[in-house]
Design an enzyme around this catalytic site. Structure first.
Site, PDB file in Angstrom:
ATOM      1  N   LEU A   8     -24.464  12.004 -59.805  1.00 57.30           N
ATOM      2  CA  LEU A   8     -25.571  12.961 -59.858  1.00 57.30           C
ATOM      3  C   LEU A   8     -25.466  13.913 -61.048  1.00 57.30           C
ATOM      4  O   LEU A   8     -26.392  14.660 -61.335  1.00 57.30           O
ATOM      5  CB  LEU A   8     -25.648  13.757 -58.553  1.00 57.30           C
ATOM      6  CG  LEU A   8     -26.138  12.945 -57.337  1.00 57.30           C
ATOM      7  CD1 LEU A   8     -26.130  13.809 -56.080  1.00 57.30           C
ATOM      8  CD2 LEU A   8     -27.525  12.366 -57.565  1.00 57.30           C
ATOM      9  N   ARG A   9     -24.329  13.888 -61.740  1.00 55.44           N
ATOM     10  CA  ARG A   9     -24.146  14.615 -63.017  1.00 55.44           C
ATOM     11  C   ARG A   9     -24.132  16.132 -62.913  1.00 55.44           C
ATOM     12  O   ARG A   9     -23.965  16.810 -63.928  1.00 55.44           O
ATOM     13  CB  ARG A   9     -25.203  14.197 -64.048  1.00 55.44           C
ATOM     14  CG  ARG A   9     -25.289  12.704 -64.307  1.00 55.44           C
ATOM     15  CD  ARG A   9     -24.013  12.152 -64.888  1.00 55.44           C
ATOM     16  NE  ARG A   9     -24.153  10.753 -65.288  1.00 55.44           N
ATOM     17  CZ  ARG A   9     -23.164   9.873 -65.257  1.00 55.44           C
ATOM     18  NH1 ARG A   9     -21.957  10.242 -64.838  1.00 55.44           N
ATOM     19  NH2 ARG A   9     -23.337   8.634 -65.641  1.00 55.44           N
ATOM     20  N   ASN A  49     -16.928  12.644 -60.982  1.00 57.47           N
ATOM     21  CA  ASN A  49     -16.677  12.813 -62.424  1.00 57.47           C
ATOM     22  C   ASN A  49     -17.742  13.659 -63.105  1.00 57.47           C
ATOM     23  O   ASN A  49     -18.375  13.255 -64.076  1.00 57.47           O
ATOM     24  CB  ASN A  49     -16.517  11.456 -63.114  1.00 57.47           C
ATOM     25  CG  ASN A  49     -17.709  10.553 -62.924  1.00 57.47           C
ATOM     26  OD1 ASN A  49     -18.510  10.745 -62.013  1.00 57.47           O
ATOM     27  ND2 ASN A  49     -17.841   9.561 -63.786  1.00 57.47           N
ATOM     28  N   ASP A 106     -13.277   7.586 -59.701  1.00 64.81           N
ATOM     29  CA  ASP A 106     -14.220   6.656 -60.316  1.00 64.81           C
ATOM     30  C   ASP A 106     -14.421   6.966 -61.793  1.00 64.81           C
ATOM     31  O   ASP A 106     -14.625   8.106 -62.176  1.00 64.81           O
ATOM     32  CB  ASP A 106     -15.561   6.715 -59.601  1.00 64.81           C
ATOM     33  CG  ASP A 106     -16.487   5.613 -60.070  1.00 64.81           C
ATOM     34  OD1 ASP A 106     -16.096   4.445 -59.968  1.00 64.81           O
ATOM     35  OD2 ASP A 106     -17.589   5.920 -60.570  1.00 64.81           O
ATOM     36  N   ASP A 159     -24.175   2.408 -58.024  1.00 59.92           N
ATOM     37  CA  ASP A 159     -23.450   2.952 -59.172  1.00 59.92           C
ATOM     38  C   ASP A 159     -24.434   3.614 -60.147  1.00 59.92           C
ATOM     39  O   ASP A 159     -24.280   3.524 -61.371  1.00 59.92           O
ATOM     40  CB  ASP A 159     -22.604   1.879 -59.875  1.00 59.92           C
ATOM     41  CG  ASP A 159     -21.538   2.497 -60.780  1.00 59.92           C
ATOM     42  OD1 ASP A 159     -21.445   3.738 -60.855  1.00 59.92           O
ATOM     43  OD2 ASP A 159     -20.791   1.733 -61.423  1.00 59.92           O
TER      44      ASP A 159
END
Lengths: 309, 428
Positions: free
Chosen positions: B68-69, B99, B157, B310
């Site tokens: 989702l950043r 991440n 991940d 992904d």
């Protein structure tokens, strides 16, 4: 109808046999110009040629520049160290900016595979691939084809061996494609770590041992070993390479008597090729350089010559 | 408030059936499934009727692998924009990878994500936290504390755990806290510099290859760790035939291993990279046609339990560059459903089985609710038109990033309505 129906020269894949023969024939007529006292014809007067080089190059860049100048085109050179790349400009933006100045062709060398293809989509001027990553170097292959045809009178049916780091050589990749198109019998040779998966799909032979690979060949093409770019996992080192894969005079004796020896340069003397072989009568290495100008004149002419652009 | 979804075909993921029936929803809960007497409308004024004739009613989809950043890369995606993309694609729950920037390796970031997810008010957001602090592969994060904060799993991940001791301890400790451990299986020493699958295509188009063994070696290792510790491990984004075979043997040996794949790994193969479109660049890379076949068989045979997208949004800054310089990853929330329905039409898996891999199975792996439609359960569902055909257009994509290789491609099957807790959160 134009003789040459391409906007760009990106890959040997895009060329038909007729296209290749046209380029070689055209180069033959252009070659003579370089032998004249006044080495210039007005063919491309008013055309603009941009050399955009993101990787170091002496031979290819000067060859293109001389070719363009002998055809009276205006040329200018941009390299990554003096362009806006170091200021963070993207390749596409550089292309669009050059485009705004309306050049006729952009000659691009880049460390990234596919960069010329990307540029060709972004700009309306022609794009010539002067080497992209580990992918292709089509003008080098064309000048090699020209040199072989000139020395041997034909390409079809010739037995040709390419020795070196096939995996990372764009020269090898373009030559394999071109030689197969014109019907040569191609063998590649080198340590297993330097021969890529699936190369046999091109219908070529793989013989890892260079002495065996050279046996009864008409053309022996060496590649530059680029240890400066490779990890020492791929191969132990220069000394080991020279000892087990370097080509010596003794090995050359296994080839056909009139075999020619080729190398795209720059050569590591005493690594992939012994000095005595480089300077031997069978060596056509400097002929290749000479023919490079003629081939590039032909390509520039076919891409941007005439008024139909 | 009563909602009456009339005449739809309900996909039963538990029994593996499709049956035509009505669904009655009271407030946020499914109150009945069956034939609802039509006088209901007269008796109660406040019934909202949704006509689902010709439509499929499926449990809200659950995506266990989404990026989702946010925090940190909001120009690519935010929790809000990603949630909207999710519900438009039929997803009601998504699990987001850690991440971000900063990475989700502590309670504060986990709580932030949950709070942002709630205020967005679309899909339910389940954070997955890091296995190791800063994803450096050195020390474990505080599994207990992040679990209490609401994380459902742990994964590094994108930055695989190379240290085998750390991976072993992570499975043991995650199992104690009831956190799902998700392995991004990649031996980075084998894939360094690689940008696509290593094979005849990488040779032909001159790109540096990533060999299939880079995945298979780590899948083997993590299954052996799971065997040794008797703790479960979940393998993310399986892409090779070898991995499917290794997981199969692990399952046959009774090892606690589950696995997911992504729609692109059963839809595209490495030939798609010819042309250097950076939207065909992802990690793991698109593999060979034989691998694609093995992935399909793995889904059919139950070796691969789940389909996860992904979803990896990247802007043009990361994607409109030279192929080897482009970021890995593509978006997937809005294409997972049609791509999975294509598998059903091709006869690879049944429709209930396909939907189960997109809902109930990932829910079970993560230990979260959802994935079935039963009276008494929350009304998280989607109403889809399996026969709708369309061309995916860039401007129709709701995700903030448009990095999809399926733009311009014909797709079949579309989500029409998404409901979470009885509330319509998205309707076409």
């Amino acid at each position: 109808m134009r003789l040459f129906e391409h906007k760009d020269l990106l890959s040997i894949d895009q060329l038909s046999i007729a296209d290749i023969e046209l380029i070689l024939d055209m180069a033959e007529s252009f070659k003579e110009i370089s032998n004249r006292d006044i080495k210039k014809v007005p063919t491309l007067r008013g055309k603009t040629v941009v050399n955009l080089f993101y990787e170091p190059s002496t031979r290819t860049r000067s060859s293109f520049e001389i070719a363009a100048k002998r055809l009276s085109a205006d040329t200018f050179n941009l390299s990554s160290s003096n362009s806006s790349t170091i200021k963070g400009e993207t390749l596409i933006d550089t292309g669009m900016n050059l485009q705004a100045m309306n050049p006729d062709v952009i000659i691009l060398r880049h460390s990234s595979t596919g960069a010329p293809h990307m540029m060709a989509k972004a700009v309306s001027s022609g794009v010539i691939n002067a080497g992209d990553g580990i992918n292709e170097h089509p003008t080098q292959a064309l000048l090699d084809l020209f040199t072989i045809r000139e020395k041997k009178g034909r390409i079809e049916g010739l037995k040709i061996v390419i020795i070196g780091d096939i995996s990372h050589s764009r020269v090898a990749k373009s030559n394999i494609k071109g030689l197969k198109k014109l019907g040569a019998d191609v063998t590649v040779s080198g340590p297993p770590t330097m021969v890529p998966i699936g190369i046999e799909n091109y219908g070529i032979n793989v013989i890892h041992n260079p002495s065996e690979a050279i046996r009864k060949k008409d053309v022996i093409m060496l590649l530059r070993i680029q240890f400066e770019r490779q990890s020492n996992i791929l191969f132990p080192g220069i000394r080991e390479y020279a000892k087990y894969f370097g080509v010596t005079r003794k090995m050359i004796e296994l080839a056909n008597d009139d075999a020619i020896i080729m190398h795209p340069g720059p050569i590591n003397r005493g690594v992939e090729l012994a000095s005595e072989v480089i300077d031997s009568p069978g060596s056509v290495i400097l002929e290749q350089v000479k023919n490079g100008v003629a081939i590039r004149m032909a390509i520039l002419y076919l891409l941007i010559g005439g008024s139909s652009k | 408030m009563i909602t009456w979804i009339r005449s739809g075909s309900i996909v039963d993921t538990l029994k593996g059936l499709i049956r035509k029936a009505d669904i009655l929803i009271k407030d946020d809960i499914i109150s009945a499934i069956g034939i609802i007497p039509s006088e209901l409308k007269q008796k109660n004024q406040r019934v909202k009727i949704i006509d689902a004739e010709g439509m499929l009613i499926i449990p809200g989809l659950i995506d266990m692998h989404v990026h989702l950043r946010e925090p940190g890369h909001e120009y690519k995606e935010t929790i809000l924009s990603g949630s909207i993309a999710a519900v438009s694609g039929g997803f009601t729950s998504i699990a987001c990878m850690p991440n971000t920037d900063p990475v989700n390796d502590n309670r504060a970031v986990t709580e932030f994500i949950i709070r942002r997810g709630k205020s967005a008010g679309f899909a339910k957001i389940y954070p997955i936290a890091c296995i190791s602090k800063k994803q450096e592969g050195k020390t474990l994060t505080e599994f207990g504390d992040i679990k209490d904060a609401g994380a459902v799993g742990v994964s590094d991940d994108g930055m695989p755990v190379i240290n085998s001791e750390l991976m072993r301890r992570a499975t043991e400790y995650a199992s104690y806290h009831g956190l799902t451990i998700i392995s991004h299986s990649e031996d980075t020493s084998l894939s360094r510099g690689g940008v696509m699958n290593e094979g005849d295509i990488s040779t032909a188009i001159g790109l540096t290859g990533i060999p299939s063994i880079n995945e298979e070696i780590m899948v083997s290792r993590d299954i052996l760790i799971a065997k040794f510790t008797k703790c479960p491990v979940h393998i993310a984004h399986v892409s090779t035939a070898g991995s499917v075979e290794i997981i199969k043997r692990g399952k046959e040996a009774g090892i606690l291993v589950t696995a997911e794949t992504a729609p692109h790994y059963f839809t595209l193969d490495h030939r798609a990279v010819t042309g250097y479109d950076s939207n065909t660049k992802m990690n793991p890379p698109l593999r060979t046609p034989e691998d694609v076949l093995a992935i399909k068989n793995g889904l059919a045979d139950g070796i691969i339990d789940a389909i996860a997208t992904d979803h990896a949004p990247h802007s043009t800054l990361e994607k409109d560059v030279e192929f080897d310089k482009a970021a890995f990853g593509i978006i997937g929330l809005e294409t997972a459903l049609p791509l999975t329905l294509a598998l059903v039409r091709a006869g690879v898996i049944s429709l209930p089985e396909a939907i189960k891999k997109l809902s109930l199975n990932p829910a079970r792996i993560l230990g979260i609710p959802g994935g079935q439609l039963e009276p008494g359960l929350p009304a998280d569902l989607a109403i889809i038109n399996p026969d709708y055909e369309y061309i995916l257009k860039k401007e129709d994509i709701l995700s903030k990033s448009k990095n999809s290789p399926f733009i311009g491609k014909a797709l079949k099957g579309r989500n029409e309505l998404t409901m979470i807790g009885g509330k319509i959160v998205w309707e076409r």
